[in-house]
Scaffold this motif. Structure first.
Motif, short mmCIF file in Angstrom:
data_model
loop_
_atom_site.label_atom_id
_atom_site.label_comp_id
_atom_site.label_asym_id
_atom_site.label_seq_id
_atom_site.Cartn_x
_atom_site.Cartn_y
_atom_site.Cartn_z
N VAL A 29 -5.10 9.43 3.16
CA VAL A 29 -3.91 8.67 2.77
C VAL A 29 -2.68 9.20 3.49
N THR A 30 -2.56 10.53 3.54
CA THR A 30 -1.44 11.13 4.26
C THR A 30 -1.50 10.80 5.74
N LEU A 81 -5.48 12.12 -6.00
CA LEU A 81 -6.15 11.61 -4.81
C LEU A 81 -7.40 12.39 -4.46
N THR A 111 0.33 7.50 -7.05
CA THR A 111 -0.62 8.57 -6.73
C THR A 111 0.11 9.90 -6.68
N ALA A 141 1.04 4.05 -2.99
CA ALA A 141 0.74 5.45 -2.72
C ALA A 141 1.87 6.36 -3.17
N VAL A 197 -2.84 8.11 7.11
CA VAL A 197 -2.48 6.70 7.31
C VAL A 197 -0.97 6.51 7.24
N LEU A 198 -0.34 7.11 6.24
CA LEU A 198 1.12 6.98 6.12
C LEU A 198 1.82 7.62 7.32
N LEU A 246 0.64 11.93 -4.47
CA LEU A 246 0.81 12.19 -3.04
C LEU A 246 1.72 13.40 -2.84
N ALA A 275 -9.19 12.13 -1.04
CA ALA A 275 -8.52 11.02 -0.36
C ALA A 275 -7.10 11.37 0.06
N GLY A 283 0.81 -1.21 0.00
CA GLY A 283 0.00 0.00 0.00
C GLY A 283 0.84 1.26 0.00
#
Length: 504
Positions: free
Chosen positions: A266-267, A259, A79, A75, A269-270, A81, A262, A71
């Protein structure tokens, strides 16, 4: 095809035979103990408890490492990101913190952390980069046209990932998952701090109480059998499928998907992954390290010196031993060369505690003068970390055209002179990578050093373990800091290797 040099082949065969000593030890224990005595030691409630703990750890931690690693790689690579380049480096940073140092940080921050839950938490934080790095390298090599075609057919980015990208990550996932599983079977320090019993922690305890007794040997046989099951299972799951293609496809990077809303989750979670993996244990470590009394230890400089000497000796020995096999594998490929290479990997896949038990038994029975000497410690380092040297040397040698040596020979140079004057300079970076990766692995090695080093030996890892075992977190912090500093170059080399492999 060049004729295989007999001396080179002989060196590789002898090296492989010596490296297989731990494998022979396991077979010897199983035969000498006999089924009745071995079964009496194995089929006990205590062994069942250890098996449940170890399997539970594997079943929970390995899939989580795969999910987090893949994952995170997706990402970063697929993505838009924010700060992708920074995230690519940051997500590999847990490799700079040995698992037992991470366990120390967590225990000092949350003293109640114990058991399977704590083991899974520390294992995932410490080992997910072993899946993240190969997945990242594979994603960078994938032809973006495949994903673009899927999107043009109406698939969402997530559906494209599941149906197009994930199947092509199969080799990276299986390989990374296997490496994680083998690390979990071999890990001692982190789980001992958590008071979470696995086969490795139990074997070390048995060894310390009854030396290399029947109970320790029997547990070693079970642990080796688990490793064999993992190796066979990974090979069977990988099968003969290949995901190679001719050419590089579209010579351009993939267009990252946006993203949108999202981006924030996502940021988050990382960020949460990094906080759990390095933030909390790192903050706890810094809290103890900022206390000046910890740096007044009289053992700090001697521990650093002995660490550099032992790890340097292990790195040099492993590189020298790996060179004949790497040369045969690249310049003289054959079934015998593949068999020698496979034997080396098989020996290195065994947990460090098995290697240590084997060397203890062999030195005491065959060459007692080598028992608890630096030579035995270095031998263990070579067996455990040789694949790091082998992969680096093989990769570097594959990039040196053999025609350069042939041209030098036509100009009057002997084969050996052509190798030294032409090939060796072109492999300088590979030699450096092999020495650095093996040396830093040796510096962080705890189990083999504890069991095999001469009395009075103090390395950074063993001295850190001595202090933290007595719950002296302040005294242990400087050793942990220095271990992390020594590990940073290794992480940089792994990132560089991932980029290099993705560019081929």
């Amino acid at each position: 095809m060049l004729t295989t040099p007999v001396p080179l082949l002989a060196l590789a065969v002898v090296a492989a035979a010596l490296l297989l000593v731990p494998v022979g030890f396991v077979v010897w224990v199983a035969i000498s103990e006999g089924w009745s005595q071995l079964s009496a030691q194995v089929f006990r409630p205590r062994v069942g408890e250890l098996l449940a703990n170890t399997l539970g750890l594997l079943v929970l931690a390995v899939p989580l490492c795969v999910a987090v690693g893949v994952g995170a790689a997706w990402a970063v690579e697929r993505t838009a990101l924010p700060g992708r380049k920074i995230w690519a480096i940051a997500l590999a940073s847990p490799l700079a913190m040995p698992a037992f140092v991470s366990g120390y940080g967590w225990i000092s921050a949350v003293p109640s952390l114990q058991g399977l839950g704590g083991g899974v938490l520390i294992a995932v934080g410490a080992y997910y980069p072993l899946v993240y790095l190969p997945a990242l390298a594979t994603l960078r090599r994938l032809d973006p046209a495949l994903e673009e075609s899927a999107r043009s057919l109406g698939l969402s980015p997530l559906a494209t990932f599941w149906r197009v990208v994930l199947p092509q990550l199969r080799v990276a996932i299986l390989g990374g998952g296997l490496v994680v599983a083998l690390h979990l079977l071999a890990e001692y320090g982190a789980f001992a701090l958590l008071r979470f019993d696995t086969f490795t922690t139990a074997i070390v305890s048995q060894f310390q109480s009854s030396f290399a007794g029947p109970a320790a040997n029997a547990l070693g046989v079970v642990l080796a059998a688990l490793c064999l099951v993992l190796l066979v299972g990974e090979a069977s799951a990988r099968g003969r499928l290949r995901y190679a293609r001719i050419g590089r496809g579209a010579a351009r990077p993939a267009v990252p998907c946006r993203l949108g809303r999202a981006a924030i989750p996502v940021t988050a979670v990382l960020s949460g992954i990094l906080i759990l993996a390095v933030g909390i244990p790192g903050a706890s470590l810094l809290r103890w390290a900022l206390r000046p009394e910890g740096w007044q230890s009289i053992h700090l400089l001697p521990a650093l010196t002995q660490t550099l000497l032992l790890s340097g000796g292990g790195a040099l020995a492993a590189t020298v031993v790996a060179l004949p096999c790497a040369w045969l594998s690249v310049r003289h490929p054959s079934r015998l060369a593949r068999g020698i290479e496979g034997a080396m990997y098989l020996a290195s896949s065994l947990p460090t505690i098995i290697v240590a038990l084997a060397l203890v038994t062999v030195t005491l029975r065959v060459v007692p003068g080598l028992y608890q000497t630096p030579a035995t410690v270095i031998a263990a380092y070579v067996i455990v970390f040789l694949p790091r040297a082998l992969v680096s040397l093989r990769s570097g040698l594959a990039q040196v055209p053999p025609r350069l040596e042939e041209a030098a020979q036509t100009l009057g140079r002997t084969r050996f002179a052509a190798t030294v004057e032409v090939t060796a300079p072109l492999m300088a970076s590979s030699f450096g990578a092999a020495l650095a990766l093996v040396g830093l692995g040796c510096a962080n090695e705890l189990t083999a050093t504890l069991l095999l080093a001469p009395s009075g030996t103090r390395t950074l890892a063993t001295q850190f373990w001595s202090e933290t075992s007595n719950a002296d977190f302040v005294a242990g912090a400087p050793y942990a800091i220095m271990l992390i500093v020594l590990s940073v170059p290794s992480v940089a080399l792994l990132l560089a290797d991932a980029r290099r492999r993705s560019d081929r």
